[in-house]
Design a protein around this motif. Sequence first.
Motif, PDB file in Angstrom:
ATOM      1  N   ILE A  37       0.827  -1.210   0.000  1.00  0.00           N
ATOM      2  CA  ILE A  37       0.000   0.000   0.000  1.00  0.00           C
ATOM      3  C   ILE A  37       0.858   1.255   0.000  1.00  0.00           C
ATOM      4  CG2 ILE A  37      -1.939  -1.145   1.134  1.00  0.00           C
ATOM      5  CD1 ILE A  37      -1.059   0.180   3.748  1.00  0.00           C
ATOM      6  N   ALA A  38       2.153   1.093   0.199  1.00  0.00           N
ATOM      7  CA  ALA A  38       3.069   2.242   0.142  1.00  0.00           C
ATOM      8  C   ALA A  38       4.487   1.730  -0.055  1.00  0.00           C
ATOM      9  CB  ALA A  38       2.977   3.080   1.418  1.00  0.00           C
ATOM     10  N   GLY A  39       5.322   2.537  -0.695  1.00  0.00           N
ATOM     11  CA  GLY A  39       6.731   2.191  -0.872  1.00  0.00           C
ATOM     12  C   GLY A  39       6.951   1.092  -1.875  1.00  0.00           C
ATOM     13  N   LYS A  40       8.000   0.312  -1.653  1.00  0.00           N
ATOM     14  CA  LYS A  40       8.391  -0.734  -2.589  1.00  0.00           C
ATOM     15  C   LYS A  40       8.944  -1.937  -1.828  1.00  0.00           C
ATOM     16  CE  LYS A  40      13.003   1.258  -3.000  1.00  0.00           C
ATOM     17  NZ  LYS A  40      14.042   1.809  -3.895  1.00  0.00           N
ATOM     18  N   ILE A  41       9.194  -3.002  -2.581  1.00  0.00           N
ATOM     19  CA  ILE A  41       9.774  -4.214  -1.996  1.00  0.00           C
ATOM     20  C   ILE A  41      11.290  -4.049  -1.953  1.00  0.00           C
ATOM     21  CG2 ILE A  41      10.056  -6.712  -2.318  1.00  0.00           C
ATOM     22  CD1 ILE A  41       7.393  -6.605  -3.895  1.00  0.00           C
ATOM     23  N   PHE A  42      11.904  -4.577  -0.900  1.00  0.00           N
ATOM     24  CA  PHE A  42      13.365  -4.510  -0.822  1.00  0.00           C
ATOM     25  C   PHE A  42      13.981  -5.303  -1.963  1.00  0.00           C
ATOM     26  CE2 PHE A  42      11.657  -7.549   2.330  1.00  0.00           C
ATOM     27  CZ  PHE A  42      12.071  -8.738   1.765  1.00  0.00           C
ATOM     28  N   THR A  75      19.404  -4.976   4.775  1.00  0.00           N
ATOM     29  CA  THR A  75      19.423  -3.507   4.895  1.00  0.00           C
ATOM     30  C   THR A  75      18.034  -2.884   4.793  1.00  0.00           C
ATOM     31  OG1 THR A  75      19.799  -3.324   2.503  1.00  0.00           O
ATOM     32  CG2 THR A  75      21.750  -3.338   3.928  1.00  0.00           C
ATOM     33  N   GLY A  76      17.103  -3.581   4.128  1.00  0.00           N
ATOM     34  CA  GLY A  76      15.762  -3.034   3.936  1.00  0.00           C
ATOM     35  C   GLY A  76      14.701  -3.994   4.429  1.00  0.00           C
ATOM     36  N   CYS A  77      13.512  -3.459   4.709  1.00  0.00           N
ATOM     37  CA  CYS A  77      12.438  -4.303   5.227  1.00  0.00           C
ATOM     38  C   CYS A  77      11.078  -3.738   4.820  1.00  0.00           C
ATOM     39  CB  CYS A  77      12.510  -4.409   6.755  1.00  0.00           C
ATOM     40  SG  CYS A  77      12.219  -2.829   7.603  1.00  0.00           S
ATOM     41  N   ILE A 126       7.940   5.280   5.530  1.00  0.00           N
ATOM     42  CA  ILE A 126       8.951   4.955   4.518  1.00  0.00           C
ATOM     43  C   ILE A 126      10.235   5.732   4.804  1.00  0.00           C
ATOM     44  CG2 ILE A 126       9.485   4.908   2.061  1.00  0.00           C
ATOM     45  CD1 ILE A 126       7.176   3.075   2.915  1.00  0.00           C
ATOM     46  N   GLY A 127      11.355   5.003   4.792  1.00  0.00           N
ATOM     47  CA  GLY A 127      12.663   5.623   5.017  1.00  0.00           C
ATOM     48  C   GLY A 127      13.087   5.665   6.471  1.00  0.00           C
ATOM     49  N   LYS A 128      12.170   5.358   7.390  1.00  0.00           N
ATOM     50  CA  LYS A 128      12.520   5.373   8.815  1.00  0.00           C
ATOM     51  C   LYS A 128      13.353   4.140   9.150  1.00  0.00           C
ATOM     52  CE  LYS A 128      10.157   9.100   9.927  1.00  0.00           C
ATOM     53  NZ  LYS A 128       9.551   9.426   8.628  1.00  0.00           N
ATOM     54  N   THR A 129      14.125   4.231  10.230  1.00  0.00           N
ATOM     55  CA  THR A 129      15.010   3.140  10.648  1.00  0.00           C
ATOM     56  C   THR A 129      14.299   2.234  11.644  1.00  0.00           C
ATOM     57  OG1 THR A 129      16.945   4.564  10.379  1.00  0.00           O
ATOM     58  CG2 THR A 129      17.227   2.565  11.691  1.00  0.00           C
ATOM     59  N   GLY A 185      18.939  -7.520  16.065  1.00  0.00           N
ATOM     60  CA  GLY A 185      20.333  -7.185  15.803  1.00  0.00           C
ATOM     61  C   GLY A 185      20.597  -6.538  14.460  1.00  0.00           C
ATOM     62  N   TYR A 186      19.532  -6.142  13.726  1.00  0.00           N
ATOM     63  CA  TYR A 186      19.694  -5.544  12.398  1.00  0.00           C
ATOM     64  C   TYR A 186      19.118  -4.131  12.379  1.00  0.00           C
ATOM     65  CZ  TYR A 186      20.723 -10.260  10.755  1.00  0.00           C
ATOM     66  OH  TYR A 186      21.281 -11.503  10.571  1.00  0.00           O
ATOM     67  N   ASP A 187      19.859  -3.218  11.736  1.00  0.00           N
ATOM     68  CA  ASP A 187      19.365  -1.869  11.451  1.00  0.00           C
ATOM     69  C   ASP A 187      18.890  -1.859   9.999  1.00  0.00           C
ATOM     70  OD1 ASP A 187      20.048  -0.892  13.972  1.00  0.00           O
ATOM     71  OD2 ASP A 187      22.107  -0.471  13.344  1.00  0.00           O
ATOM     72  N   MET A 188      17.590  -1.554   9.809  1.00  0.00           N
ATOM     73  CA  MET A 188      17.016  -1.625   8.457  1.00  0.00           C
ATOM     74  C   MET A 188      16.203  -0.372   8.161  1.00  0.00           C
ATOM     75  SD  MET A 188      15.626  -5.576   8.701  1.00  0.00           S
ATOM     76  CE  MET A 188      14.904  -5.297  10.321  1.00  0.00           C
TER      77      MET A 188
END
Length: 796
Positions: free
Chosen positions: A545-550, A557-559, A578-581, A586-589
């Motif tokens: 419904i928003a954004g895109k698939i990693f 790196t993305g989720c 979108i774009g928030k961390t 244990g992962y920053d995405m």
Amino acid sequence: MFSLNLKIAWRNLWKNKSYTLINIFGLSIGLACCILIFIFIHYQLSFDRDYKNENRIFRFVTNWQYPNYNDFSKGIPIPLAVAARNELAGLDKVGVIIKRGGIIHVRDENGKDKIKTEHSVYYIEPDFFEIFDILWLYGSPQKSLTEPNTVVLSENMAKKLFSSTENSLGKSLTYGNKINLKVTGIFKDMPANSSFPLDIVISYATFNSKKYIYWDGINSAMECYVLLKEGVTLSDMSKPLARFNKKHYGDAHIAGKQNNSLQPLKDIHFDNRYGSFSDVSITKKEIYGLSIIGIFLILTAGINFINLTTAQTGNRSKEVGIRKIMGGQRKQIVVQFLAETLVITTIAMIIACVLTELALPQLQNLFNEKIVFSFFGQPVIFLFMAGLLILVSFLAGFYPALVLSGFSPVLALKNRISTNTDRLNLRRTLVVVQLTITVILLISTLVIVSQMDYLRRKPLGFNTKAIAMINIPSDSLSQTKYKTFKQQALGIAGIDMISFCQSAPMSDNVNSGEFSYNGRKNTNFELRNVKADENYFALFNLELIAGKIFRYSEITTGCVVNETFLKKMNITRAEDAIGKTLTTNGYDMKIEGVVKDFNDLSLKAPISPLVIYPQKGNYYAVAAKINSEQLLPVMKKIEVLWNNTFPSYIHSASFVNDDINSYYENERVTGVLFKTAAIVIILISFIGLFGLISFIAARRTREVAIRKVLGASTFEIISLLNSAFLKMVLVSNLIAWPLAYLFTSHWLTGFAYRISLDIWPFTLAFILSIAITLVTTILKSYKASTKNPVDALKHD
């Protein structure tokens, strides 16, 4: 005297063969169903029993309390066991048990596999066997499970792997492809009614427990059992356990107010919040429900007996009168009629035993249990049947015996026994009770069937058709083969798409944990982690419904998050996320997309807040979208490819639809039980009503003849004979509706997604109850109304 009573009873029963057969048939069905229900309930109540110190055995469980929900797990943090031994003085013994699964190899002298099988294994501390006093045939816990790389087997498993128990001692087997284990002991097979289906037990010293150091690292495959010291009770442990929890959780500020509590061994099988290694459980509520069904069944059959027996009072009046004039006392006549009841019930019980034996395989298939029916193997079943025989004989025969023995001898000989109003009222009351039970079961069955149909038809938010989930090994060597396997699989005609993932969108394989959003730690709820590659969304038709698939990446790196995550975080616009961390596991995405909500758990539970991200080391399955017209040939080709790619492992696969249906197994069983009970009770009621209307029609033969001579039509005669029954149907529905509503509404609360309780099940049950009654009674009353009145009056 007793033999004389039996002879007279037999003659009277033979004289009234039709009513005797009706009573025997109805009672035998009711008794058979009661015996089957008792066998199953006794089996369930026998779980984890007969241990020497069963009242002192407890299991540590883990609990969480979040603002919006509570969570539960049978798992424990591994450091708990050592801490409990050192800090909780009330514990006599502590034993950890850890379940794992893998490939077992038994090889010949040349290193070739003689046996390769996939099986569950358990890493167990020696004290566990002393807590449960499990019988050992060879070896002992302290000697056989102390050293690393040792294994002990159940008697049955030793025979499977090495042909006999004696041959297995000292032999070796390989777990996975790395761990060589020496067989050092044999223990007695665990019973089927155990929460510990132990077959292959590896020494705990073999397990690498040193890497599990965190108190918030809970795994449901890791359990800990304790034996309390003599004289120590659960209440005695409450304060020490509270201090223990504060030290290891409260002072460490672990989220969710995490704590451990002690659960009695006797409660494990009946508490589905935690579960067990046997993956079999039943709630006390379900036990009570089955018991009520059994009571309903025998009550309905007993009502038939009482009604038909008391309805025949006129036929037995002269017999009673003669017996009393000849000096017979009332208590002797009561004994006589009770003897008749005992004969009928005994014959019905014999037939019920035969029916039980015939029905037991179906019961085993329904519950997937090894249930045994044996008089001598399980004496409690014999005692139950004897008690049931006496109870039914007394309850069904005592009131009719009092009625029949109470006749005045003079009036009885003149055949002037009038119908007692109280007796009529009792018969009507019993019929109303019988019909009420029937209506309650009809309504309940209709609601349960409708709810199950709703579960099957409800859109889940993702595609489930023709998708196979194929398990794959996740070790580092196997991971290097993923790309080749995918390329070759896509070359098979009929496979449209492939995705590597942890599990299907709806799965009970739940991994959740704490998280931080844009640098701020969240403590209000846990976030479910779903690992999958970029093809996961298209294969299962998950809608963004928003954004895109990693994009494809070896590094996480993305989720993508779901709508429920946004709602719980009070984010109104999906684009704002979108774009928030997002930091979890244990992962920053970076949040790259928002997916529309789909049901990730069974429809008993609400949708979880979740995050989907790629993590190659945690892909345990391959999802394959297959052309529905080529399912079987494609699955065979996939199996060949899989075995060639991963020759050291064992292929296993399932379809998503089948996995989803398995989540509602208890509800399916409940539906079958209610359908069966409803059919049986309707049958018993049909038999009883048919017998009763037959007798009423026979008693009123002259009245019907006179009315016909005076000009009454067939319709008027039928209405005369059936009006009372229709009134009783109406009364029974008025009583049954509120009771059925209370039961069904309570049952539906167990589902997060459920049907609304409309009027139609109640209306349909009303129509069916009237139809059943009319079909039953009209058949006989029509025949009575069309007889030639001359035949009835010429002998008057």
